[in-house]
Design a protein around this motif. Structure first.
Motif, PDB file in Angstrom:
ATOM      1  N   ALA A 407       0.922  -1.095  -0.096  1.00 58.11           N
ATOM      2  CA  ALA A 407      -0.008  -0.053   0.033  1.00 58.11           C
ATOM      3  C   ALA A 407       0.751   1.382   0.033  1.00 58.11           C
ATOM      4  CB  ALA A 407      -0.994   0.026   1.152  1.00 58.11           C
ATOM      5  N   LEU A 408       0.383   2.399  -0.316  1.00 57.13           N
ATOM      6  CA  LEU A 408       0.885   3.667  -0.158  1.00 57.13           C
ATOM      7  C   LEU A 408      -0.337   4.627   0.431  1.00 57.13           C
ATOM      8  CD1 LEU A 408       2.254   2.740  -2.976  1.00 57.13           C
ATOM      9  CD2 LEU A 408       2.932   5.029  -3.174  1.00 57.13           C
ATOM     10  N   ILE A 409       0.266   5.423   1.268  1.00 59.91           N
ATOM     11  CA  ILE A 409      -0.702   6.383   2.132  1.00 59.91           C
ATOM     12  C   ILE A 409      -0.569   7.559   1.678  1.00 59.91           C
ATOM     13  CG2 ILE A 409      -1.351   7.259   4.404  1.00 59.91           C
ATOM     14  CD1 ILE A 409      -0.183   4.647   5.678  1.00 59.91           C
ATOM     15  N   LEU A 410      -1.372   8.234   0.863  1.00 61.04           N
ATOM     16  CA  LEU A 410      -1.379   9.505   0.369  1.00 61.04           C
ATOM     17  C   LEU A 410      -2.043  10.500   1.281  1.00 61.04           C
ATOM     18  CD1 LEU A 410      -2.783   8.755  -3.330  1.00 61.04           C
ATOM     19  CD2 LEU A 410      -0.450   8.360  -2.198  1.00 61.04           C
ATOM     20  N   GLU A 411      -1.308  11.473   1.443  1.00 61.54           N
ATOM     21  CA  GLU A 411      -1.861  12.690   2.452  1.00 61.54           C
ATOM     22  C   GLU A 411      -2.148  13.833   1.428  1.00 61.54           C
ATOM     23  OE1 GLU A 411      -0.809  15.257   6.484  1.00 61.54           O
ATOM     24  OE2 GLU A 411       1.080  14.526   5.145  1.00 61.54           O
ATOM     25  N   ILE A 412      -3.606  14.183   1.357  1.00 64.91           N
ATOM     26  CA  ILE A 412      -4.081  15.206   0.383  1.00 64.91           C
ATOM     27  C   ILE A 412      -4.738  16.262   1.081  1.00 64.91           C
ATOM     28  CG2 ILE A 412      -5.767  15.206  -1.487  1.00 64.91           C
ATOM     29  CD1 ILE A 412      -5.511  12.065  -1.689  1.00 64.91           C
ATOM     30  N   GLU A 413      -4.225  17.402   0.494  1.00 62.95           N
ATOM     31  CA  GLU A 413      -4.894  18.761   0.879  1.00 62.95           C
ATOM     32  C   GLU A 413      -5.925  19.130  -0.123  1.00 62.95           C
ATOM     33  OE1 GLU A 413      -3.349  22.845   2.470  1.00 62.95           O
ATOM     34  OE2 GLU A 413      -2.553  22.476   0.704  1.00 62.95           O
ATOM     35  N   GLY A 414      -7.061  19.029  -0.028  1.00 60.40           N
ATOM     36  CA  GLY A 414      -7.996  19.502  -1.126  1.00 60.40           C
ATOM     37  C   GLY A 414      -9.458  19.412  -0.356  1.00 60.40           C
ATOM     38  N   SER A 415     -10.608  19.054  -1.344  1.00 54.42           N
ATOM     39  CA  SER A 415     -11.918  19.299  -0.636  1.00 54.42           C
ATOM     40  C   SER A 415     -12.607  18.113  -1.003  1.00 54.42           C
ATOM     41  CB  SER A 415     -12.405  20.425  -1.590  1.00 54.42           C
ATOM     42  OG  SER A 415     -12.771  20.094  -2.712  1.00 54.42           O
ATOM     43  N   GLU A 416     -13.837  18.038  -0.813  1.00 50.25           N
ATOM     44  CA  GLU A 416     -14.705  16.611  -1.106  1.00 50.25           C
ATOM     45  C   GLU A 416     -14.761  16.385  -2.615  1.00 50.25           C
ATOM     46  OE1 GLU A 416     -18.279  16.284   0.874  1.00 50.25           O
ATOM     47  OE2 GLU A 416     -17.673  16.643   2.714  1.00 50.25           O
ATOM     48  N   ALA A 417     -14.486  17.482  -3.481  1.00 47.01           N
ATOM     49  CA  ALA A 417     -14.440  17.364  -5.001  1.00 47.01           C
ATOM     50  C   ALA A 417     -13.047  16.831  -5.513  1.00 47.01           C
ATOM     51  CB  ALA A 417     -14.860  18.796  -5.439  1.00 47.01           C
ATOM     52  N   SER A 418     -12.216  16.974  -4.595  1.00 49.15           N
ATOM     53  CA  SER A 418     -10.953  16.589  -5.202  1.00 49.15           C
ATOM     54  C   SER A 418     -10.933  15.176  -5.583  1.00 49.15           C
ATOM     55  CB  SER A 418      -9.670  16.614  -4.029  1.00 49.15           C
ATOM     56  OG  SER A 418      -9.631  17.995  -3.565  1.00 49.15           O
ATOM     57  N   GLN A 419     -10.125  14.757  -6.745  1.00 41.98           N
ATOM     58  CA  GLN A 419     -10.428  13.495  -7.192  1.00 41.98           C
ATOM     59  C   GLN A 419      -8.994  12.801  -7.312  1.00 41.98           C
ATOM     60  OE1 GLN A 419     -10.582  12.774 -11.918  1.00 41.98           O
ATOM     61  NE2 GLN A 419     -12.660  12.158 -11.256  1.00 41.98           N
ATOM     62  N   VAL A 420      -9.153  11.602  -6.870  1.00 36.77           N
ATOM     63  CA  VAL A 420      -7.865  10.797  -6.709  1.00 36.77           C
ATOM     64  C   VAL A 420      -8.052   9.379  -7.819  1.00 36.77           C
ATOM     65  CG1 VAL A 420      -6.556   8.822  -5.290  1.00 36.77           C
ATOM     66  CG2 VAL A 420      -7.800  10.891  -4.232  1.00 36.77           C
ATOM     67  N   ARG A 421      -6.869   9.512  -8.653  1.00 31.40           N
ATOM     68  CA  ARG A 421      -6.905   8.558  -9.865  1.00 31.40           C
ATOM     69  C   ARG A 421      -5.699   7.658  -9.808  1.00 31.40           C
ATOM     70  NH1 ARG A 421      -5.348   8.936 -15.638  1.00 31.40           N
ATOM     71  NH2 ARG A 421      -4.204  10.872 -15.095  1.00 31.40           N
ATOM     72  N   VAL A 422      -6.115   6.230  -9.560  1.00 30.34           N
ATOM     73  CA  VAL A 422      -4.924   5.141  -9.707  1.00 30.34           C
ATOM     74  C   VAL A 422      -4.798   4.508 -10.734  1.00 30.34           C
ATOM     75  CG1 VAL A 422      -4.192   3.341  -8.089  1.00 30.34           C
ATOM     76  CG2 VAL A 422      -5.167   5.428  -7.173  1.00 30.34           C
ATOM     77  N   GLN A 423      -3.753   4.324 -11.425  1.00 31.16           N
ATOM     78  CA  GLN A 423      -3.634   3.343 -12.509  1.00 31.16           C
ATOM     79  C   GLN A 423      -2.612   2.280 -12.105  1.00 31.16           C
ATOM     80  OE1 GLN A 423      -2.265   6.402 -15.489  1.00 31.16           O
ATOM     81  NE2 GLN A 423      -4.315   5.639 -16.709  1.00 31.16           N
ATOM     82  N   LEU A 424      -2.991   0.854 -12.055  1.00 29.43           N
ATOM     83  CA  LEU A 424      -2.331  -0.150 -11.655  1.00 29.43           C
ATOM     84  C   LEU A 424      -2.373  -1.027 -12.832  1.00 29.43           C
ATOM     85  CD1 LEU A 424      -3.095  -0.324  -8.082  1.00 29.43           C
ATOM     86  CD2 LEU A 424      -0.755  -0.107  -8.904  1.00 29.43           C
ATOM     87  N   ASN A 425      -1.019  -1.504 -13.308  1.00 30.89           N
ATOM     88  CA  ASN A 425      -0.877  -2.373 -14.630  1.00 30.89           C
ATOM     89  C   ASN A 425      -2.020  -2.221 -15.633  1.00 30.89           C
ATOM     90  OD1 ASN A 425       0.823  -3.257 -12.589  1.00 30.89           O
ATOM     91  ND2 ASN A 425       0.531  -5.355 -12.920  1.00 30.89           N
ATOM     92  N   GLY A 426      -2.170  -0.847 -15.753  1.00 33.29           N
ATOM     93  CA  GLY A 426      -3.000  -0.772 -16.975  1.00 33.29           C
ATOM     94  C   GLY A 426      -4.618  -0.445 -16.762  1.00 33.29           C
ATOM     95  N   VAL A 427      -4.819  -0.971 -15.554  1.00 30.46           N
ATOM     96  CA  VAL A 427      -6.192  -0.627 -15.019  1.00 30.46           C
ATOM     97  C   VAL A 427      -6.593   0.355 -14.255  1.00 30.46           C
ATOM     98  CG1 VAL A 427      -8.101  -1.985 -13.668  1.00 30.46           C
ATOM     99  CG2 VAL A 427      -6.678  -3.272 -14.858  1.00 30.46           C
ATOM    100  N   GLU A 428      -7.464   1.076 -14.357  1.00 28.39           N
ATOM    101  CA  GLU A 428      -7.564   2.646 -13.763  1.00 28.39           C
ATOM    102  C   GLU A 428      -9.015   2.478 -12.540  1.00 28.39           C
ATOM    103  OE1 GLU A 428      -9.327   6.990 -15.146  1.00 28.39           O
ATOM    104  OE2 GLU A 428      -7.324   6.211 -16.070  1.00 28.39           O
ATOM    105  N   LEU A 429      -8.688   3.234 -11.407  1.00 27.44           N
ATOM    106  CA  LEU A 429      -9.859   3.397 -10.501  1.00 27.44           C
ATOM    107  C   LEU A 429      -9.547   4.787 -10.048  1.00 27.44           C
ATOM    108  CD1 LEU A 429     -11.740   2.258  -8.820  1.00 27.44           C
ATOM    109  CD2 LEU A 429     -10.058   1.502  -6.851  1.00 27.44           C
ATOM    110  N   THR A 430     -10.933   5.273 -10.251  1.00 29.50           N
ATOM    111  CA  THR A 430     -10.855   6.937  -9.784  1.00 29.50           C
ATOM    112  C   THR A 430     -12.105   7.055  -8.867  1.00 29.50           C
ATOM    113  OG1 THR A 430     -10.126   7.440 -12.212  1.00 29.50           O
ATOM    114  CG2 THR A 430     -11.234   9.174 -10.809  1.00 29.50           C
TER     115      THR A 430
END
Length: 503
Positions: A407-430
Motif C-alpha cells: 500500500a501507499l498512504i497519500l496525504e492530500i490537501e483538498g476538498s470533497e470534490a478532489s479526485q484521486v485517480r490510480v492506475q495499476l498495470n493498465g487498470v484505472e480506478l477513480t
C-alpha cells in the motif's frame, strides 16, 4: 526533535536467514532511516542433538559458522552503507538463550567482534570497550523456553526491549497479536507488563525479526526514535535515553511528555502535566494512557468523529489520508505492480510506503537460499505535489486472516470534490474524496481469482490526529509508570515508551 524510523532486528543469508545482505540494506534504505542487519551468532545452552531435534541443532550450528566465516565482510558491507544525514547503519548479531531469553547485540562501532558467553551480561563484558547494548526480543515466550527473564534484566545493558515483531506482541498475554510461531504461546510471567509491574526501566521498540532480507517489512514491526539528527551518534544517544517507541507497521507519529520531558524519561514530580500529540496514518480507534498498567485516560475514535462532524468544514476543504492498497490473487511466487496516482483539484502533501518482503520467519528443511530473494522491485519512483509513481511486488495472502498486500498512504490537501485517480498495470480506478468519505472502492485486474486494488476510505484530519493534556497529582507509589497504546481502525498499533514519575 525529528522522528526517525528503523529496524534493529532482521535477518538475511549471512547466517541462517535468506537473501543477500546488500539487497537487505537497499530494501531498508527504501523505507527506513536506520537499520541493523542481524546475524545469528551463538546459543550457549542449546538443547542436545537428540531424536527430533536434528534439524533444529544443525541449522543453528551451520548458521553460526557461516556468520563467523564472513564476519569481516559483513561488517565492511554494513559500514559502507552508512551515510550520515541520509541513511544510518549499526553493527549487530544475535545470541539465543533458553535461560535468559534471546538478545540481539547492537553497536555503533564498526570493529565490533563476535562474542559468545553464558549470559547477555557476559557477552557485553567481553565486547568492551566497544559500545554495545543487548536488546531482549520476543520476550513473551515461556520462561526458560527463550522467553524474557526479568529476574536477570539489567537496564544498564538493555535500555530498550523489543515489544513487537513478526512473532507478535509481547506486551501482555491478553493483547492483540498473540504468538503463533512453533516456539509456543505467550506467558504473562515474561510479558512486558510483568517487567513494568516490577518497575524495570526501559524503552519500547519494534523490529521485524524477518528472515528473508527485508528490513522494515510492513506489518512486522518498526521503531521510532526522537533524535537531533540522522547520524549514528545522535540515534545511538536517543536509544540510550529511551526516546523510542514501537509500531506494528504504520508510521504513527507520537509525542508523549511529562512536564516537558519526553518518553523514556525518569524524573521526580509531584504535579505531573502530560501532553500527548498523535498524528496517525488511519482513523484512530482508541488511545489509552496507562498508569501503573491500569487505564488512566482514554480517547475513543468515535469522540474524534463526533467532534469533527460538529465543525464547519467549509465545503469539505481540509487534509485527508487515502490508502491505495494492492494485492490479493493467487500468485505465491509474487505479482509485480507498476502504479501511478494523481490528485485532481488538490495537493499531495506526503506519501508513505507500506511495502512488504517475502514472508519468512524461520527456515524450513525445504527452503534454499537465493541472494535475490527479496530484490523484488519495491520502489517509490517519482513524486510531485500532485502525483506519485511506484513499483512493488505482492504475494498471495498466506491465509484469509493474514495480509500480504502492499500500500501507499497519500496525504492530500483538498476538498470533497478532489479526485484521486490510480492506475495499476493498465487498470484505472477513480473516486472523489467525497465518495471515499462514504466508503471505499475496489477493482480487479481479471475476471476471477485475480489481483485487485482498493482505494480505501478517506480519513479526515480530525479522525487521525489528537492533542490532549492532563494533570495528575496523585502519586500511587515511589515510581509511577505511564505509557500509551494507540490502535487504528485498520488494526495497526503503536506502543509508546513509558515515563517514570518518582514521588
Amino acid at each position: 526533535m525529528p522522528l526517525y524510523w528503523g529496524d534493529l532486528h532482521n535477518h538475511c543469508g549471512i547466517s541462517y536467514g535468506f537473501g543477500g545482505l546488500e539487497n537487505a540494506l537497499r530494501a531498508a534504505r527504501g523505507q527506513l532511516d536506520f537499520v541493523a542487519i542481524i546475524g545469528h551468532a551463538s546459543w550457549y545452552d542449546m538443547p542436545a542433538r537428540t531424536e527430533g531435534l536434528e534439524y533444529l541443532v544443525d541449522f543453528h550450528k551451520e548458521g553460526f559458522a557461516k556468520l563467523k566465516g564472513h564476519w569481516d565482510q559483513v561488517r565492511e558491507t554494513v559500514k559502507s552503507f552508512n551515510v550520515p544525514g541520509e541513511f544510518v547503519t549499526f553493527q549487530g548479531y544475535e545470541a539465543h538463550s533458553s535461560q535468559y531469553g534471546d538478545h540481539h547485540f547492537v553497536s555503533p562501532d564498526d570493529d565490533l567482534p563476535l562474542g559468545e558467553g553464558e549470559s547477555p551480561a557476559a557477552i557485553v563484558r567481553k565486547l568492551a570497550p566497544r559500545r554495545v547494548i543487548a536488546v531482549p526480543h520476543h520476550v513473551g515466550y515461556t520462561p526458560g523456553y527463550r522467553g524474557g527473564n526479568w529476574d536477570s534484566f539489567d537496564p544498564a545493558i538493555s535500555p530498550i526491549v523489543e515489544v513487537y515483531s513478526k512473532h507478535g506482541s509481547g506486551m501482555s498475554d491478553q493483547g492483540l497479536y498473540p504468538y503463533y510461531h512453533d516456539m509456543g504461546p505467550r506467558d504473562s510471567r515474561s510479558s512486558v507488563y510483568e517487567a513494568l509491574r516490577r518497575k524495570h526501566r526501559f524503552g519500547f521498540v519494534g523490529s521485524t525479526d524477518h528472515h528473508a532480507g527485508y528490513p522494515g517489512s510492513y506489518g512486522d514491526g518498526r521503531l521510532a526514535v526522537m533524535a537531533d539528527e540522522k547520524t549514528r551518534e545522535s540515534i545511538w544517544e536517543a536509544i540510550l535515553a529511551r526516546r523510542t517507541y514501537a509500531v506494528t507497521g504504520d508510521k504513527i507519529a507520537c509525542r508523549f511528555t511529562m512536564n516537558g520531558l519526553p518518553m523514556g524519561s525518569e524524573a521526580k514530580a509531584i504535579e505531573r502535566r502530560f501532553e500527548l500529540d498523535v498524528t496517525a496514518c488511519d482513523q484512530i480507534d482508541k488511545i489509552v494512557v496507562y498508569k501503573n498498567l491500569r487505564p488512566w485516560q482514554i480517547v475513543n475514535g468515535e469522540s474524534l468523529l463526533l467532534s469533527g462532524s460538529s465543525r464547519s468544514r467549509e465545503a469539505g476543504a481540509g487534509v485527508y489520508k487515502v490508502r491505495v492498497e494492492m494485492g490479493w490473487g493467487d500468485s505465491k511466487n509474487g505479482f509485480f505492480w507498476n502504479g501511478a496516482a494523481d490528485v485532481g483539484g488538490g495537493r499531495l502533501l506526503s506519501v508513505e510506503t507500506c511495502f512488504r518482503g517475502r514472508s519468512v520467519l524461520a527456515p524450513t528443511p525445504e527452503m534454499k537460499d537465493d541472494p535475490s530473494m527479496n530484490a523484488i522491485g519495491n520502489e517509490l519512483i517519482r513524486q510531485t505535489d500532485t502525483s506519485v509513481e511506484w513499483s512493488c511486488t505482492t504475494f498471495k495472502n498466506p491465509t484469509t486472516m493474514h495480509s500480504h498486500t502492499a500500500a501507499l498512504i497519500l496525504e492530500i490537501e483538498g476538498s470533497e470534490a478532489s479526485q484521486v485517480r490510480v492506475q495499476l498495470n493498465g487498470v484505472e480506478l477513480t473516486a472523489t474524496i467525497g465518495e471515499l468519505l462514504a466508503g471505499n472502492r475496489t477493482k480487479h485486474l481479471k475476471p476471477y481469482n485475480s489481483e485487485a486494488m482498493v482505494l480505501q476510505r478517506a480519513v479526515p484530519q480530525h479522525a487521525y490526529t489528537v492533542k490532549e493534556a492532563w494533570t495528575d497529582t496523585e502519586a500511587e507509589s515511589e515510581c509511577d509508570v505511564y505509557h500509551v497504546e494507540i490502535r487504528q481502525m485498520n488494526g495497526q498499533c503503536a506502543f509508546i515508551s513509558p515515563i517514570y514519575a518518582l514521588s
